[in-house]
Design a protein around this motif. Structure first.
Motif, PDB file in Angstrom:
ATOM      1  N   GLU A 398      -4.870  -9.317   3.963  1.00 20.20           N
ATOM      2  CA  GLU A 398      -3.547  -8.183   3.664  1.00 20.20           C
ATOM      3  C   GLU A 398      -3.184  -7.766   5.227  1.00 20.20           C
ATOM      4  OE1 GLU A 398      -3.968  -6.505  -0.815  1.00 20.20           O
ATOM      5  OE2 GLU A 398      -4.604  -5.263   0.775  1.00 20.20           O
ATOM      6  N   ASP A 450       2.301  -2.779  -3.310  1.00 17.15           N
ATOM      7  CA  ASP A 450       2.170  -4.150  -2.883  1.00 17.15           C
ATOM      8  C   ASP A 450       2.799  -5.047  -3.882  1.00 17.15           C
ATOM      9  OD1 ASP A 450       0.616  -3.565  -0.642  1.00 17.15           O
ATOM     10  OD2 ASP A 450      -1.213  -3.150  -1.817  1.00 17.15           O
ATOM     11  N   PRO A 492       3.625 -10.401  -5.223  1.00 19.32           N
ATOM     12  CA  PRO A 492       3.227  -9.742  -4.132  1.00 19.32           C
ATOM     13  C   PRO A 492       4.278  -9.444  -3.110  1.00 19.32           C
ATOM     14  CG  PRO A 492       1.477 -11.489  -5.129  1.00 19.32           C
ATOM     15  CD  PRO A 492       2.867 -11.716  -5.527  1.00 19.32           C
TER      16      PRO A 492
END
Length: 600
Positions: A398, A450, A492
């Motif tokens: 991430e 997210d 996402p």
């Protein structure tokens, strides 16, 4: 003395067996819990009923609003119909252009009577009608007494009707009829304009009884003591059940307490003490005529239905307490000794000794509990290790993904592009670039979420591509095709941006002529597929394998954005999801994103 007494109680408690201690403990805890639960349930049910009453009051006023809107529109339509009636217009043209003798006047008034008879009761809800000439003189027709009409229609009101041309409503006033009775009415006045000449021929006036307005909310009264008020723009009461209150100023101190009408929002509800009775007061604004509709409902009528619920809750609470008393005794007797042993083991594990296990040497339920506990601890240890590794990889991905997606140079380049547009006096391009940039970062930040909807991701990519097209208009065109049914599914955040960026910089920009980027989104069975297609220079099979299967260390930073998307999707949804890359060198590249069809 008090200390001695406390020590005595403590000594007696220590001498009680563990079984009785558990029993006493459970009784106290369950008694307190049930008491709190009962009180909270009663409180919550009261609150829920009040909230329901507030919503019902709002819905009720909304229904009244709609009915009132239909009534006012119908009245205005009748005024328009009357003002454009051919026979009426012909007679008024005759009056305007000629000085008529008494016989001719009688003929005119006869025709006007016939015209208005179709508009008033019993054919419509209009109680009466009047016609005023262009010289502001009322014809001697209909049921309305002209003197009472003149008292309401002064020069200022007549000028307003003539100027506005659309139907004008007056406030409530007393209209006297020719046969002597009086009624509270609203007047609807419409300027009469000649259809052929465009000249002002007069004014058509219709009268609507206040009781017609009142019938709207009287049909919606549920409780006997419910009360409704309709106020005009000056907060005068123009409709209510008690006709003695008409024409009076609405008593804000009595019905609103410390609140003021101007400070209350539309459909807002207040609980006010009116004459010693807690009352729910709800306000709704009828914007068409700048009226206010107010309902008052005594709280004792709202909460009366909750008394039966309260009794039921208390009965159930007592029954549960009796059951808990019996169950606690049996439970404490059965499991006191082995459970304490298990508690001891758990305390040690809680201290950090995760390798400790229970050993009861029993084949009964307690033995099964011990075996299950041991299996659970083994599984927890494995899961802790697995979660630790997955979280570490996920955080690394991430972080790298964020680096690859929201690169500072994109912001800098866009700002430099905006500056260039301004210097070249391309202000429209500069404004659009700034707008697209703001839209991109607004969605990309998305309050720290997210996971966003595909619709937001599509808008983010659209903003990004709009900026890139302004910068590289000679390199690329783009097209977006997303099926409507997938827009509310989740994705996402910033999944597509690295793929699009890769297509632009490593596909289209390296091409000699202008290329096209096409993004399609659709649903197939229980999965969502998004294809990013470009007709750029393509990618070799070795390069595709390197992007999808090599580690972050082996990949370049530009390739890692794509591989990071694939890794992230697999971590979030499973190995069957992620990216698929198809390409022919020199012809095209198509990256397909596979996601589960899950709504956000």
């Amino acid at each position: 003395m008090g200390k001695i007494h406390f020590n005595h109680i403590t000594k007696l408690f220590k001498e009680i067996s563990i079984k009785n201690k558990i029993f006493i403990f459970y009784i106290v805890i369950l008694g307190i819990s049930l008491s709190i639960f009962t009180l909270l349930t009663i409180s919550i049910s009261n609150k829920a009923i009040i909230e329901k009453a507030q919503k019902n009051a709002g819905r009720e006023l909304t229904l009244i609003d709609k009915s009132l809107m239909n009534l006012t529109r119908n009245c205005e339509d009748y005024a328009r119909i009357l003002s454009t009636e051919n026979r009426l217009q012909n007679q008024l043209e005759l009056v305007r252009n000629n000085d008529l003798n008494s016989i001719q006047n009688i003929d005119v008034e006869k025709t006007l009577k016939e015209v208005i008879s179709n508009i008033v009761q019993p054919n419509t809800k209009m109680s009466a009608a009047s016609i005023m000439s262009s010289k502001n003189i009322l014809f001697d027709i209909g049921y309305a007494d002209n003197l009472s009409v003149y008292s309401q229609f002064d020069n200022a009101l007549i000028d307003k009707v003539v100027e506005i041309k659309s139907p004008v409503w007056t406030s409530l006033f007393k209209l006297k009829y020719r046969y002597g009775e009086e009624e509270n009415v609203f007047a609807i006045a419409k300027s009469i304009i000649g259809k052929n000449t465009g000249a002002r021929l007069g004014i058509a006036i219709l009268y609507l009884k206040e009781t017609e307005v009142a019938s709207i909310y009287l049909n919606n009264i549920i409780n006997e003591n419910d009360k409704f008020f309709i106020l005009d723009s000056e907060n005068n009461i123009i409709s209510t059940q008690d006709k003695d209150d008409l024409y009076q100023k609405f008593d804000e101190e009595k019905y609103l307490g410390k609140y003021k009408l101007d400070n209350i929002q539309n459909d807002e509800s207040l609980i006010v003490n009116i004459d010693g009775i807690q009352t729910l007061v709800t306000l709704h604004k009828f914007d068409k005529l700048n009226w206010k509709i107010i309902s008052t409902i005594p709280m004792n009528e709202i909460t009366s239905e909750n008394k039966g619920i309260t009794r039921l809750i208390i009965i159930i609470g007592v029954a549960c307490l009796v059951f808990a008393f019996i169950a606690s005794y049996l439970l404490s007797y059965t499991i006191s000794k082995p459970i304490l042993n298990l508690v001891r083991i758990m305390k040690e594990i809680k201290q950090g000794n995760l390798g400790l296990r229970a050993d009861f040497n029993a084949n009964d339920e307690i033995g099964m509990l011990g075996d299950g506990f041991n299996s659970l601890m083994d599984r927890i240890n494995k899961l802790l290790e697995q979660i630790y590794n997955e979280q570490r990889i996920k955080r690394e991905n991430e972080f790298r993904l964020l680096q690859s997606q929201i690169k500072p140079h994109f912001l800098y380049n866009t700002i430099e592009t905006i500056i260039s547009f301004i210097k070249l006096d391309l202000k429209e391009n500069a404004i659009m670039s700034a707008k697209y940039l703001a839209g991109f970062y607004r969605i990309s930040l998305s309050k720290g979420n997210d996971i966003i909807t595909i619709e937001d991701e599509m808008l983010l990519i659209k903003n990004y591509l709009s900026i890139q097209k302004l910068r590289y208009i000679e390199y690329m065109d783009y097209e977006l095709y997303f099926d409507e049914e997938i827009l509310k599914y989740q994705i996402p955040k910033l999944t597509l941006q690295p793929l699009v960026e890769n297509s632009i910089y490593h596909g289209l920009k390296q091409k000699e002529d202008k290329g096209t980027l096409i993004i399609k989104g659709y649903k197939n069975e229980e999965c969502v597929f998004i294809e990013v297609f470009d007709n750029g220079i393509g990618i070799s099979p070795d390069k595709i394998d390197s992007i999808l299967h090599s580690s972050a260390v082996q990949n370049k930073l530009t390739d890692f954005g794509v591989s990071s998307v694939d890794t992230r999707l697999k971590l979030l949804y499973g190995e069957e999801y992620g990216l698929k890359i198809e390409s022919i060198v020199g012809e095209y590249t198509k990256v397909t994103v596979k996601l589960p069809a899950t709504k956000l």
